[in-house]
Write a protein that holds these residues in place. Structure first.
Motif, PDB file in Angstrom:
ATOM      1  N   UNK A  59      81.709 116.349  97.035  1.00 22.62           N
ATOM      2  CA  UNK A  59      82.007 115.087  97.699  1.00 22.62           C
ATOM      3  C   UNK A  59      81.597 115.148  99.168  1.00 22.62           C
ATOM      4  N   UNK A  60      80.845 114.156  99.605  1.00 21.74           N
ATOM      5  CA  UNK A  60      80.529 113.991 101.021  1.00 21.74           C
ATOM      6  C   UNK A  60      81.130 112.663 101.460  1.00 21.74           C
ATOM      7  N   UNK A 117      81.391 117.148 105.249  1.00 12.03           N
ATOM      8  CA  UNK A 117      81.324 117.948 104.034  1.00 12.03           C
ATOM      9  C   UNK A 117      82.263 119.134 104.170  1.00 12.03           C
ATOM     10  N   UNK A 118      83.197 119.261 103.237  1.00 14.71           N
ATOM     11  CA  UNK A 118      84.106 120.416 103.187  1.00 14.71           C
ATOM     12  C   UNK A 118      84.745 120.685 104.546  1.00 14.71           C
ATOM     13  N   UNK A 119      85.328 119.653 105.132  1.00 13.56           N
ATOM     14  CA  UNK A 119      86.049 119.725 106.403  1.00 13.56           C
ATOM     15  C   UNK A 119      85.131 119.993 107.592  1.00 13.56           C
ATOM     16  N   UNK A 120      83.821 119.998 107.374  1.00  9.87           N
ATOM     17  CA  UNK A 120      82.861 120.204 108.452  1.00  9.87           C
ATOM     18  C   UNK A 120      81.968 118.993 108.635  1.00  9.87           C
ATOM     19  N   UNK A 153      71.567 120.415 110.647  1.00 10.85           N
ATOM     20  CA  UNK A 153      72.533 121.344 111.236  1.00 10.85           C
ATOM     21  C   UNK A 153      73.896 121.071 110.626  1.00 10.85           C
ATOM     22  N   UNK A 154      74.748 122.080 110.628  1.00 11.10           N
ATOM     23  CA  UNK A 154      76.094 121.941 110.089  1.00 11.10           C
ATOM     24  C   UNK A 154      77.048 122.770 110.929  1.00 11.10           C
ATOM     25  N   UNK A 155      78.282 122.351 110.950  1.00  9.11           N
ATOM     26  CA  UNK A 155      79.272 123.055 111.763  1.00  9.11           C
ATOM     27  C   UNK A 155      80.635 123.014 111.086  1.00  9.11           C
ATOM     28  N   UNK A 156      81.328 124.135 111.163  1.00  9.02           N
ATOM     29  CA  UNK A 156      82.705 124.260 110.691  1.00  9.02           C
ATOM     30  C   UNK A 156      82.881 123.844 109.231  1.00  9.02           C
ATOM     31  N   UNK A 188      78.482 127.661 110.315  1.00  7.41           N
ATOM     32  CA  UNK A 188      77.772 126.842 111.285  1.00  7.41           C
ATOM     33  C   UNK A 188      76.322 127.311 111.311  1.00  7.41           C
ATOM     34  N   UNK A 189      75.384 126.381 111.275  1.00  8.51           N
ATOM     35  CA  UNK A 189      73.997 126.800 111.278  1.00  8.51           C
ATOM     36  C   UNK A 189      73.032 125.647 111.442  1.00  8.51           C
ATOM     37  N   UNK A 190      71.762 125.963 111.239  1.00 10.82           N
ATOM     38  CA  UNK A 190      70.700 124.960 111.370  1.00 10.82           C
ATOM     39  C   UNK A 190      69.562 125.311 110.427  1.00 10.82           C
ATOM     40  N   UNK A 191      68.704 124.330 110.152  1.00 10.94           N
ATOM     41  CA  UNK A 191      67.561 124.547 109.283  1.00 10.94           C
ATOM     42  C   UNK A 191      66.438 123.602 109.681  1.00 10.94           C
TER      43      UNK A 191
END
Length: 375
Positions: free
Chosen positions: A214-215, A238-241, A261-264, A287-290
């Motif tokens: 779920x997003x 997504x998933x609390x982040x 990018x994604x965080x937390x 946390x990261x990036x692509x």
């Protein structure tokens, strides 16, 4: 187009040579358009004009059709549209078109009901103006406002489209496989030449669910024209982040450039979404990036750069604390994966690499080590 009766009212100026029509009225009109599997249809063939100037305006003050039945069928694609009763009253400054009885649209074995269709319609002899022109089916509803310039040198449009739709019901028109569930709203500007318009849109959804994942709080800004599709901003939870992305796909060269990018992001929540299990699950925040560049269909052109850092969370029953960093890269036909993670107190180091076989990925080479390390 046929009708039981056609009435045409002209002004007295016609006696002096002025071409003008006050009123055209059609009784019990029927519009039938059929396209056969070989591409032929009952429409008249287009004839090119030697006149280089703009087309002449249509000098009609009012078009009235109390009952118009529309039947459109494309045998080759299996699509058909039936609108049994439309009331039309179009004037130069104002007017309306209204679906009196529900219609039906079908494609193959799937069909939907056209529940509403119509709104304000005006025609000044060259352009059609729409105001709150709404269409509603079982799956979606949409409203158009704006102008379509038809009888001009360069036919063009300037429209605003807004509406909402059921994602699962809409997706089932394209596939019989599993589809996302949820609703979305959209708002778009459609501008430019009629033959190659540009669309600038915003799509939002409170939540979409697909096979357990779920997003939520989805907000995307998209642009498309004859040259490219561009996502200027995509944001979601997504998933609390939080996840953000942007990218562009060029149609002519079939190349794409994407960043994300994604965080937390909670590994525990993400794992539960994907597997459907409560435990055991990794405990940590990612946390990261692509980034990606290349032709999606040609792996030899890919350049990929991904990095991710996980901050371990406290362990408890059914949870394994996970922390560490990893990177994955693809460039010039080579790939590399490096990382160091601590899982429940045990260190694991990864250093893998190899050559990419573009047309047979499963036979790409692999060399390197995966080893346990002291922490």
């Amino acid at each position: 187009l046929t009708a039981d009766l056609i009435e045409v009212t002209v002004p007295t100026e016609m006696l002096l040579g002025t071409v003008a029509i006050d009123h055209i009225r059609l009784e019990n009109a029927r519009l039938v358009i059929h396209r056969q599997a070989d591409g032929s249809s009952n429409l008249p063939s287009a004839e090119s004009s030697r006149d280089a100037g703009p087309p002449s305006a249509l000098p009609v003050q009012r078009i009235e059709i109390p009952r118009l039945a529309v039947d459109v069928a494309d045998i080759g694609s299996g699509m058909s549209l039936s609108l049994p009763n439309i009331a039309v009253d179009v004037r130069r400054e104002a007017g309306q078109l209204r679906l009196v009885e529900p219609g039906r649209f079908s494609s193959g074995s799937r069909a939907t009901t056209v529940r509403t269709l119509g709104g304000g319609v005006a025609f000044d002899g060259r352009s059609v103006r729409l105001s709150q022109f709404t269409a509603t089916t079982d799956e979606a509803e949409a409203t158009l406002d704006g102008e379509i310039a038809l009888l001009v040198s360069n036919p063009n449009l300037d429209l605003r489209l807004s509406g909402r739709g059921n994602v699962a019901e809409l997706a089932r028109w394209a596939t019989s496989e599993a589809v996302p569930a949820g609703t979305l709203t959209f708002d778009a500007g459609i501008n430019g030449l009629l033959s190659s318009p540009a669309i600038d849109s915003r799509v939002r959804s409170g939540a979409l669910a697909y096979q357990g994942l779920t997003v939520s709080r989805i907000d995307a800004a998209l642009k498309v024209d004859s040259n490219r599709l561009e996502a200027t901003r995509v944001e979601m939870s997504l998933a609390e982040g939080q996840v953000t992305a942007a990218g562009q796909l060029s149609f002519g060269s079939s190349t794409a450039n994407l960043t994300a990018s994604w965080s937390e992001v909670s590994l525990e929540q993400l794992g539960r979404m994907i597997t459907g299990r409560r435990s055991p699950m990794p405990a940590g925040r990612a946390t990261g990036r692509a980034s990606f560049a290349g032709a999606p269909s040609d792996l030899a052109t890919w350049t990929v750069d991904v990095s991710n850092r996980i901050v371990a969370a406290s362990g408890s029953a059914g949870l394994l604390p996970v922390g560490g960093e990893a990177s994955f890269n693809v460039a010039e036909g080579r790939w590399r994966l490096q990382g160091m993670h601590v899982i429940a107190g045990a260190g694991i180091g990864t250093a893998l690499m190899g050559d990419v076989v573009p047309h047979d990925v499963m036979h790409s080479s692999l060399t390197g080590t995966i080893e346990a390390r002291d922490t």
